[in-house]
Design a protein around this motif. Structure first.
Motif, PDB file in Angstrom:
ATOM      1  N   ARG B  13      43.588  27.979  41.528  1.00  0.00           N
ATOM      2  CA  ARG B  13      42.216  28.146  41.546  1.00  0.00           C
ATOM      3  C   ARG B  13      41.848  28.983  42.912  1.00  0.00           C
ATOM      4  N   PHE B  14      40.754  29.636  42.954  1.00  0.00           N
ATOM      5  CA  PHE B  14      40.298  30.241  44.204  1.00  0.00           C
ATOM      6  C   PHE B  14      38.812  29.494  44.496  1.00  0.00           C
ATOM      7  N   ASP B  15      38.607  29.066  45.516  1.00  0.00           N
ATOM      8  CA  ASP B  15      37.409  28.752  45.855  1.00  0.00           C
ATOM      9  C   ASP B  15      36.703  29.830  46.423  1.00  0.00           C
ATOM     10  N   ILE B  16      35.482  30.322  45.758  1.00  0.00           N
ATOM     11  CA  ILE B  16      34.886  31.363  46.293  1.00  0.00           C
ATOM     12  C   ILE B  16      33.461  30.834  46.616  1.00  0.00           C
ATOM     13  N   SER B  17      33.156  29.914  46.948  1.00  0.00           N
ATOM     14  CA  SER B  17      31.796  29.328  47.257  1.00  0.00           C
ATOM     15  C   SER B  17      31.034  29.944  48.457  1.00  0.00           C
ATOM     16  N   VAL B  36      34.311  28.047  41.613  1.00  0.00           N
ATOM     17  CA  VAL B  36      35.773  28.189  41.366  1.00  0.00           C
ATOM     18  C   VAL B  36      36.476  29.017  40.543  1.00  0.00           C
ATOM     19  N   VAL B  37      37.213  29.976  40.958  1.00  0.00           N
ATOM     20  CA  VAL B  37      37.933  30.835  39.818  1.00  0.00           C
ATOM     21  C   VAL B  37      38.959  30.341  39.353  1.00  0.00           C
ATOM     22  N   HIS B  38      39.058  30.102  38.186  1.00  0.00           N
ATOM     23  CA  HIS B  38      40.522  29.414  37.454  1.00  0.00           C
ATOM     24  C   HIS B  38      41.415  30.744  37.109  1.00  0.00           C
ATOM     25  N   ALA B  39      42.109  30.743  38.045  1.00  0.00           N
ATOM     26  CA  ALA B  39      42.899  32.206  37.589  1.00  0.00           C
ATOM     27  C   ALA B  39      44.075  31.759  37.100  1.00  0.00           C
ATOM     28  N   LEU B  40      44.802  30.810  37.094  1.00  0.00           N
ATOM     29  CA  LEU B  40      45.930  30.131  36.167  1.00  0.00           C
ATOM     30  C   LEU B  40      45.673  28.735  35.733  1.00  0.00           C
ATOM     31  N   GLY B  57      48.313  41.513  29.655  1.00  0.00           N
ATOM     32  CA  GLY B  57      46.752  40.766  29.475  1.00  0.00           C
ATOM     33  C   GLY B  57      45.801  41.796  30.111  1.00  0.00           C
ATOM     34  N   GLU B  58      44.484  41.342  29.665  1.00  0.00           N
ATOM     35  CA  GLU B  58      43.327  42.145  30.225  1.00  0.00           C
ATOM     36  C   GLU B  58      43.391  42.060  31.684  1.00  0.00           C
ATOM     37  N   SER B  59      42.483  42.909  32.309  1.00  0.00           N
ATOM     38  CA  SER B  59      42.451  42.775  33.743  1.00  0.00           C
ATOM     39  C   SER B  59      41.752  41.484  34.049  1.00  0.00           C
ATOM     40  N   GLY B  60      41.932  40.991  35.111  1.00  0.00           N
ATOM     41  CA  GLY B  60      41.512  39.739  35.640  1.00  0.00           C
ATOM     42  C   GLY B  60      42.043  38.402  34.897  1.00  0.00           C
ATOM     43  N   CYS B  61      43.222  38.611  33.978  1.00  0.00           N
ATOM     44  CA  CYS B  61      43.645  37.308  33.322  1.00  0.00           C
ATOM     45  C   CYS B  61      44.542  36.571  34.073  1.00  0.00           C
ATOM     46  N   GLY B  62      44.713  36.947  35.374  1.00  0.00           N
ATOM     47  CA  GLY B  62      45.777  36.106  36.392  1.00  0.00           C
ATOM     48  C   GLY B  62      47.129  36.953  36.500  1.00  0.00           C
ATOM     49  N   LYS B  63      47.368  37.698  35.925  1.00  0.00           N
ATOM     50  CA  LYS B  63      48.784  38.662  35.994  1.00  0.00           C
ATOM     51  C   LYS B  63      49.209  38.733  37.428  1.00  0.00           C
ATOM     52  N   SER B  64      48.626  39.245  38.344  1.00  0.00           N
ATOM     53  CA  SER B  64      48.773  39.214  39.946  1.00  0.00           C
ATOM     54  C   SER B  64      48.819  38.008  40.207  1.00  0.00           C
ATOM     55  N   THR B  65      47.856  37.192  40.078  1.00  0.00           N
ATOM     56  CA  THR B  65      47.781  35.955  40.599  1.00  0.00           C
ATOM     57  C   THR B  65      49.239  35.152  40.298  1.00  0.00           C
ATOM     58  N   LEU B  66      49.601  35.315  39.234  1.00  0.00           N
ATOM     59  CA  LEU B  66      51.202  34.426  38.736  1.00  0.00           C
ATOM     60  C   LEU B  66      52.217  35.159  39.427  1.00  0.00           C
ATOM     61  N   ILE B  73      53.187  34.026  47.850  1.00  0.00           N
ATOM     62  CA  ILE B  73      52.232  34.633  48.744  1.00  0.00           C
ATOM     63  C   ILE B  73      50.892  33.641  48.510  1.00  0.00           C
ATOM     64  N   TYR B  74      50.808  33.005  47.220  1.00  0.00           N
ATOM     65  CA  TYR B  74      49.718  32.188  47.064  1.00  0.00           C
ATOM     66  C   TYR B  74      50.574  30.802  47.099  1.00  0.00           C
ATOM     67  N   ARG B  75      49.857  29.754  47.338  1.00  0.00           N
ATOM     68  CA  ARG B  75      50.459  28.495  47.174  1.00  0.00           C
ATOM     69  C   ARG B  75      49.536  27.970  45.787  1.00  0.00           C
ATOM     70  N   ASP B 189      54.531  44.312  40.198  1.00  0.00           N
ATOM     71  CA  ASP B 189      53.188  44.214  39.705  1.00  0.00           C
ATOM     72  C   ASP B 189      52.435  45.639  39.512  1.00  0.00           C
ATOM     73  N   GLU B 190      52.379  45.999  38.149  1.00  0.00           N
ATOM     74  CA  GLU B 190      52.042  47.376  37.796  1.00  0.00           C
ATOM     75  C   GLU B 190      52.464  48.471  38.701  1.00  0.00           C
ATOM     76  N   PRO B 191      53.812  48.685  38.704  1.00  0.00           N
ATOM     77  CA  PRO B 191      54.493  49.516  39.537  1.00  0.00           C
ATOM     78  C   PRO B 191      54.295  51.239  39.358  1.00  0.00           C
ATOM     79  N   THR B 287      34.100  35.003  32.176  1.00  0.00           N
ATOM     80  CA  THR B 287      34.423  34.929  33.469  1.00  0.00           C
ATOM     81  C   THR B 287      35.400  33.703  33.527  1.00  0.00           C
ATOM     82  N   PRO B 288      36.388  33.915  34.614  1.00  0.00           N
ATOM     83  CA  PRO B 288      37.178  32.660  34.922  1.00  0.00           C
ATOM     84  C   PRO B 288      36.660  31.573  35.704  1.00  0.00           C
ATOM     85  N   ILE B 289      35.372  31.648  36.049  1.00  0.00           N
ATOM     86  CA  ILE B 289      34.545  30.889  36.642  1.00  0.00           C
ATOM     87  C   ILE B 289      34.175  29.659  36.028  1.00  0.00           C
TER      88      ILE B 289
HETATM   89  N1  LIG Z   1      42.181  36.041  46.488  1.00  0.00           N
HETATM   90  C1  LIG Z   1      41.272  35.975  45.570  1.00  0.00           C
HETATM   91  N2  LIG Z   1      40.072  35.223  45.868  1.00  0.00           N
HETATM   92  C2  LIG Z   1      39.414  34.916  44.688  1.00  0.00           C
HETATM   93  N3  LIG Z   1      39.490  35.127  43.538  1.00  0.00           N
HETATM   94  C3  LIG Z   1      40.721  35.903  43.179  1.00  0.00           C
HETATM   95  C4  LIG Z   1      41.633  36.326  44.204  1.00  0.00           C
HETATM   96  N4  LIG Z   1      42.606  36.873  43.607  1.00  0.00           N
HETATM   97  C5  LIG Z   1      42.290  36.897  42.356  1.00  0.00           C
HETATM   98  N5  LIG Z   1      41.237  36.435  41.879  1.00  0.00           N
HETATM   99  C6  LIG Z   1      40.448  36.196  40.889  1.00  0.00           C
HETATM  100  O1  LIG Z   1      41.486  35.514  39.864  1.00  0.00           O
HETATM  101  C7  LIG Z   1      41.367  36.082  38.544  1.00  0.00           C
HETATM  102  C8  LIG Z   1      42.651  36.686  38.386  1.00  0.00           C
HETATM  103  O2  LIG Z   1      42.916  37.981  39.193  1.00  0.00           O
HETATM  104  P1  LIG Z   1      44.206  38.792  38.939  1.00  0.00           P
HETATM  105  O3  LIG Z   1      44.327  39.787  40.150  1.00  0.00           O
HETATM  106  O4  LIG Z   1      45.504  37.814  39.116  1.00  0.00           O
HETATM  107  O5  LIG Z   1      44.240  39.407  37.784  1.00  0.00           O
HETATM  108  P2  LIG Z   1      45.090  40.558  37.106  1.00  0.00           P
HETATM  109  O6  LIG Z   1      45.483  40.013  35.599  1.00  0.00           O
HETATM  110  O7  LIG Z   1      46.083  40.977  38.139  1.00  0.00           O
HETATM  111  O8  LIG Z   1      44.086  41.732  36.798  1.00  0.00           O
HETATM  112  P3  LIG Z   1      44.325  43.201  36.896  1.00  0.00           P
HETATM  113  O9  LIG Z   1      44.927  43.637  35.783  1.00  0.00           O
HETATM  114  O10 LIG Z   1      42.836  43.804  37.155  1.00  0.00           O
HETATM  115  O11 LIG Z   1      45.320  43.357  38.126  1.00  0.00           O
HETATM  116  C9  LIG Z   1      40.365  37.284  38.691  1.00  0.00           C
HETATM  117  O12 LIG Z   1      39.143  36.626  38.155  1.00  0.00           O
HETATM  118  C10 LIG Z   1      40.045  37.496  40.390  1.00  0.00           C
HETATM  119  O13 LIG Z   1      38.805  37.928  40.469  1.00  0.00           O
END
Ligand SMILES: Nc1ncnc2c1ncn2[C@@H]1O[C@H](COP(=O)(O)OP(=O)(O)OP(=O)(O)O)[C@@H](O)[C@H]1O
Ligand SMILES: Nc1ncnc2c1ncn2[C@@H]1O[C@H](COP(=O)(O)OP(=O)(O)OP(=O)(O)O)[C@@H](O)[C@H]1O
Ligand code: SF4
Ligand SMILES: [Mg+2]
Ligand SMILES: [Mg+2]
Lengths: 330, 337, 307
Positions: B13-17, B36-40, B57-66, B73-75, B189-191, B287-289
């Motif tokens: 989760r990301f705290d964006i408050s 809070v963003v529930h990214a995963l 998966g769609e943009s913002g679904c959490g691929k990069s976060t995973l 890089i993230y805990r 990640d999307e190379p 939104t993942p919020i």
């Molecule tokens: N550092 C961060 N701080 C706050 N929110 C974040 C952060 N990184 C990612 N998020 C949020 O977490 C969610 C997942 O993001 P992520 O980058 O993992 O998506 P993605 O699947 O990689 O998307 P894309 O295809 O656009 O790269 C999104 O809603 C994003 O806004």
């Protein structure tokens, strides 16, 4: 046979940028025609000059760029002879433009309704009420749910896909006869991309609009456009019907692109790659710009730049492509 | 064969408050409200040695976060990551060092992923010197030249800065930096997302060649579904931070089961097919919020029912190894489609 | 030679050659710097050397005024202590520039390190450091400087103060203005630290300190360079202001500011040149630095700093 004059006719259009190390010719003698309610796709490598071509049609090239030559005829009239005032009447009225980033069109501090009414009133002498009615109608056309409510909302309250729909609605407001769409779905997800493309296709058919679709995705273009122009290093390499380009590409670059598709080889096997990369437009080689990467190249290719001529079912700029219909002129 | 990389129940989760002032709410007394963003939301799957698993998966679904949670890089808030049976997500920065050399990452943006103030040589030398302290300078130089050759960049260009290279070449250099420490597992990640169509095939070939030569294991993230179909052994489909389906590529592409997978695959642009026949999903990606209750996909799913709105579907492993998280599939009411 | 080639081939140099304003201000600045740092070579008098000064020469007007007491030895006249105005001014400008440069070096050292740590670490530490910067900024430079100089003079007396004035001014002005650097650096660190090359460095496992100093810091130097010009001009101004109110350089080693002050008391008696010439020198110096800074800012970042 008396052919009807095309809606848009681009003749030997060249656009250059004054740069440090000299002049960069981003678009170099591009010619094509677009008939009424016809859809043409413009594809090619990044930096091939697709966007610049789109901007040049509307005379929107800004410093350090300038139109270095050629003409753009719209409904038979040379746009170069237009005053800035007349040009404004063309832009966003007779010809609308849709960009990759919807926020380039949308103003974040105005509601959707305000922006739509403003656009309409700039081009038509109508009341606010009438303008709102048209706006509502167009929002319905792009399948925005509960459009009355949406009119009072700001751009940031919409998702990316919705914003692009709104941009399309704004483009439709003045019932233009041509829409230039520059990578309208590149920033969107596949599911939404398909929706938007389908919408654009249907609208063009319903409203009898012509479409110039700029994108780097051949597959997307092939689903929407009737004809495709493939650009490479500032020139058109090949132009033909979608069917011809997809099934029987002539130019080695187009062939390479299609052969490189993952579908063309067995899963997990090496793809057919095109070696090298597009040359910098600042150091354009004297011969064919594709020479370094080309499989078919011959000695003449290095010396002489090929012209776009009719061969077989389409136009192609390549020395080595043989015309089998036997009508090639020399 | 047991999993080489195992990802268990990752939650991030990301705290964006923002500041304290923005958090305070006065509804029914004063209290703090966090945004809070529930990214995963509990993602689990495994990767076998030498295989390529892709995440779509769609943009913002959490691929990069995973990806960033797996590579530390993230805990993650909770969940576990195992590397070859050893839990690595809870190691201290010092203890993780040996694993840093085994897991590497290649990023999306070829322009941002190289330090603009460092030459190619400096960029490639740094990881070698850091991880192999006992390597002599000349051995390290040889190693730099070797990885440059491996990725198809002329070693004579090592004194150049990133801005002197094209996007494709930079992506090769990024890959060389990852390879410099002799990793076994690479996350990409999307190379190829930022590369030209005609360059994408070159880079994909490079990835496949390296895998064949060195037995690398890949976690590959992409939104290009045709590319994913081509290069992966298995595919993870994610939606809004949750895993929808995980199956062998063949299985998934020929017979997708999860309604979202079906919609996604139907939307792949088809060459030469005139017009569109993709599944049209109603509504927008939430939104993942404020995560929807129950199945995260229920708002857009044509098969959603009462249970879907209430209960989160658990991932269920089927007999053939496919994992699907969908009540409809579990109940068998989607089978007739 | 290689460096020279690299510079002349750079975009910066190309752009520079195409900007008359930049060339103009750079030329003026270079002229002033050479004149002041080469002062012993160009001047007829050494204002620090008591033996060359004759109090009888005090307050002589510039030679072109045609006044009866104008002396051909003193082009711009003399000051109340009988020192040659031109020589004293050049030496004074050297002092001013030295203090400005010293203060900027100190400011940037403190500011860059604090900004880097705050931007990279984030969280509580960042909040703490940035509040500290706010507090420091809310005391104006003059307030801090007046306080410290006054205390120092009060405790150690004017004699000791004169010996340490230069260093003290550098310290005071340096300490007062570090928050500018800290804020700028922090902002660009925050932008840089999420770039993928930093993530790549973390994936390699490099220690934080190395990432901060080797990877992030060099990429934040552009805005630092830009504000350095402004800060330099500000520091010289601050010094001049402090000297003007008598809390800066002592009359025995005058800076431009203290020269203006020493002449100020004589303006009423018609000796305008003592204040005017150092004043002009100060204005030209500050202006050329600022114009050069403006050009650099526009060149390096056409978008960011407008407004
Ligand atoms: N550092 C961060 N701080 C706050 N929110 C974040 C952060 N990184 C990612 N998020 C949020 O977490 C969610 C997942 O993001 P992520 O980058 O993992 O998506 P993605 O699947 O990689 O998307 P894309 O295809 O656009 O790269 C999104 O809603 C994003 O806004
Ligand atoms: N404002 C500008 N100044 C200088 N050069 C420019 C400018 N705009 C475009 N160019 C150059 O013109 C060439 C063509 O650019 P253009 O934007 O048309 O490419 P494109 O085909 O649209 O590529 P993409 O797929 O990346 O959008 C490029 O080489 C680019 O560097
Ligand atoms: S669980 Fe229900 S809502 Fe979710 S995908 Fe399956 S059928 Fe649709
Ligand atoms: Mg473009
Ligand atoms: Mg991502």
């Amino acid at each position: 046979m008396q052919k009807q004059e095309p809606l848009l006719s681009v003749r030997e259009l060249s656009v250059a940028f004054k740069m440090r190390g000299g002049v960069l010719t981003a678009v170099d003698g591009v010619s094509f025609d677009l008939d009424r309610s016809q859809r043409l796709g413009l594809v090619g490598e990044s930096g091939a000059g697709k966007s610049v071509t789109g901007f040049a049609i509307l005379n929107l090239v800004s410093r350090p760029g300038y139109i270095a030559g050629g003409h753009v005829f719209f409904e038979g009239r040379d746009l170069a002879t237009f005053s800035e005032e007349e040009m404004r009447n063309i832009r966003g009225n007779r010809i609308s433009m849709i960009f990759q980033d919807p926020m380039m069109t949308l103003n974040p501090v105005l509601t959707i309704g305000q922006q739509m009414v403003e656009t309409l009133k700039a081009h038509r002498h109508i009341s606010k009420h009438e303008a709102e009615k048209i706006a509502l109608n167009k929002l319905q056309k792009v399948a925005i749910p509960s459009p009355e409510k949406r009119l009072t909302q700001y751009p940031h309250e919409f998702s990316g896909g919705m914003r692009q729909r709104i941009v399309i609605a704004i483009a439709l407001l003045t019932s233009p006869s041509l829409i230039i769409a520059d990578e309208p779905t590149t920033a969107l997800d596949v599911t939404i991309q398909a929706d938007i493309m389908e919408l654009l296709l249907n609208l063009c058919e319903e409203e009898k609009m012509a479409l110039l679709l700029i994108t780097h995705d051949l597959a997307v273009v092939s689903q929407v456009a009737e004809r495709i122009a493939v650009m490479y290093a500032g020139r058109i390499a090949e132009l033909g019907s979608t069917e011809a380009i997809v099934n029987a590409p002539q130019h080695p670059y187009t062939q390479g692109l299609l052969k490189a598709l993952p579908q063309k080889v067995e899963r997990r096997k090496r793809l057919n790659q095109i070696p090298g990369s597009m040359p910098s437009l600042q150091e354009r080689p004297p011969g064919c710009a594709f020479y370094d990467r080309c499989e078919l190249r011959g000695e003449i290719c290095h010396r002489e730049s090929p012209r776009l001529v009719e061969k077989n079912a389409g136009l192609v700029a390549c020395h080595m492509v043989k015309d089998t219909t036997g009508k090639e002129e020399k | 064969m047991s999993d080489f990389i195992e990802i268990k129940n990752l939650v991030k989760r990301f705290d964006i408050s923002g500041g304290l002032l923005e958090e305070i709410r006065f509804k029914g007394g004063i209290h703090r409200k966090k945004t809070v963003v529930h990214a995963l939301n509990g993602v689990s799957f495994g990767i076998k040695k030498g295989e390529t698993v892709s995440v779509v998966g769609e943009s913002g679904c959490g691929k990069s976060t995973l990806a960033r949670c797996v590579i530390r890089i993230y805990r993650p808030e909770s969940g576990e990551v195992f590397y070859n049976g050893k839990r690595v997500d809870n190691l201290s920065s010092a203890a993780i060092k040996p694993w840093r050399a085994k897991m590497q990452m290649v990023f999306q943006d070829p322009y941002a992923s190289l330090n603009p103030r460092m030459t190619v040589y400096q960029t490639l030398l740094e990881p070698i010197r850091f991880h192999f302290r006992d390597v002599s300078r000349s051995e390290a130089d040889d190693r730099v030249a070797a990885v440059m050759k491996q990725v198809g960049v002329d070693p004579d260009w090592r004194k150049r800065y990133p801005h002197e290279f094209s996007g494709g070449q930079r992506q090769r250099i990024s890959l060389a930096r990852a390879l410099a420490v002799k990793p076994e597992f690479i996350i990409a990640d999307e190379p190829i997302a930022a590369l030209d169509v005609s360059i994408q095939a070159q880079i994909l070939n490079l990835f496949m060649d390296l895998q064949a030569e060195q037995g690398l294991t890949y976690l590959f993230i992409s939104h290009d579904l045709s590319v994913v179909e081509h290069i992966s052994n298995r595919v993870v489909v994610m939606y809004l931070g949750s895993l929808c389906e995980f199956a062998g590529t063949e299985q998934l592409y020929t017979a997708p089961k999860h309604p979202y997978t079906r919609a996604l695959l139907s939307a792949i642009p088809q060459f030469g097919s005139e017009g569109f026949n993709h599944m049209r999903l109603p509504g927008d990606v939430p939104t993942p919020i404020n995560l929807p209750s129950g199945c995260v996909f229920h708002g857009r799913c044509p098969h959603a029912d009462e249970r879907c709105r209430r209960e989160i579907p658990a991932p269920i492993t089927e007999a053939d190894g496919r994992v699907v998280a969908c009540h409809g599939v579990e109940e068998g009411r989607l089978e007739w489609l | 030679m290689k460096l020279f080639k690299k510079i002349t081939a750079s975009n910066l140099f190309y752009n520079f050659l195409r900007d008359p304003m930049a060339i103009g201000s750079a030329t003026v600045l270079l002229f002033l710097l050479v004149a002041s740092f080469g002062a012993p070579l160009f001047t007829s008098h050494n204002p620090y050397d008591q033996t060359t000064i004759d109090i009888m020469d005090a307050e002589l007007p510039p030679i072109w005024t045609g006044a009866a007491d104008a002396d051909s030895r003193f082009l711009l006249g003399t000051d109340p202590q009988g020192r040659d105005m031109l020589s004293t001014m050049l030496y004074g400008m050297r002092v001013s520039v030295l203090i400005g440069a010293g203060a900027v070096v100190l400011q940037s050292l403190i500011g860059i390190i604090i900004g880097l740590i705050a931007g990279y670490k984030g969280g509580r530490l960042e909040a703490l450091l940035m509040r500290l910067a706010d507090v420091q900024l809310s005391f104006s430079t003059y307030m801090v400087a007046i306080f410290i100089s006054a205390v120092f003079q009060g405790i150690f007396g004017m004699g000791v103060y004169s010996d340490y004035a230069l260093g003290l001014l550098i310290l005071v002005i340096g300490f007062a203005e570090w928050p500018q650097y800290a804020r700028t650096v922090r902002a660009s660190v925050m932008a840089e630290k999420n770039k993928e090359y930093v993530e790549a460095a973390r994936v390699i496992g490099l220690p934080q300190r190395r990432i901060m100093f080797r990877h992030i810091l060099p990429n934040t130097m552009t805005p630092v360079l830009v504000i350095s010009t402004v800060q330099m001009a500000n520091a010289i101004m601050s010094e001049a202001a402090l000297s003007f109110i008598g809390l800066g350089m002592p009359p025995s080693q005058p800076s431009l500011g203290s020269l203006i002050k020493s002449g100020f008391d004589y303006i009423a008696s018609g000796s305008w040149w003592i204040s005017l010439f150092p004043g002009i020198a100060l204005v030209v110096l500050i202006l050329s630095i600022n114009l050069l800074g403006d050009w650099l800012r526009d060149y390096l970042n056409p978008k960011l700093y407008k407004d």
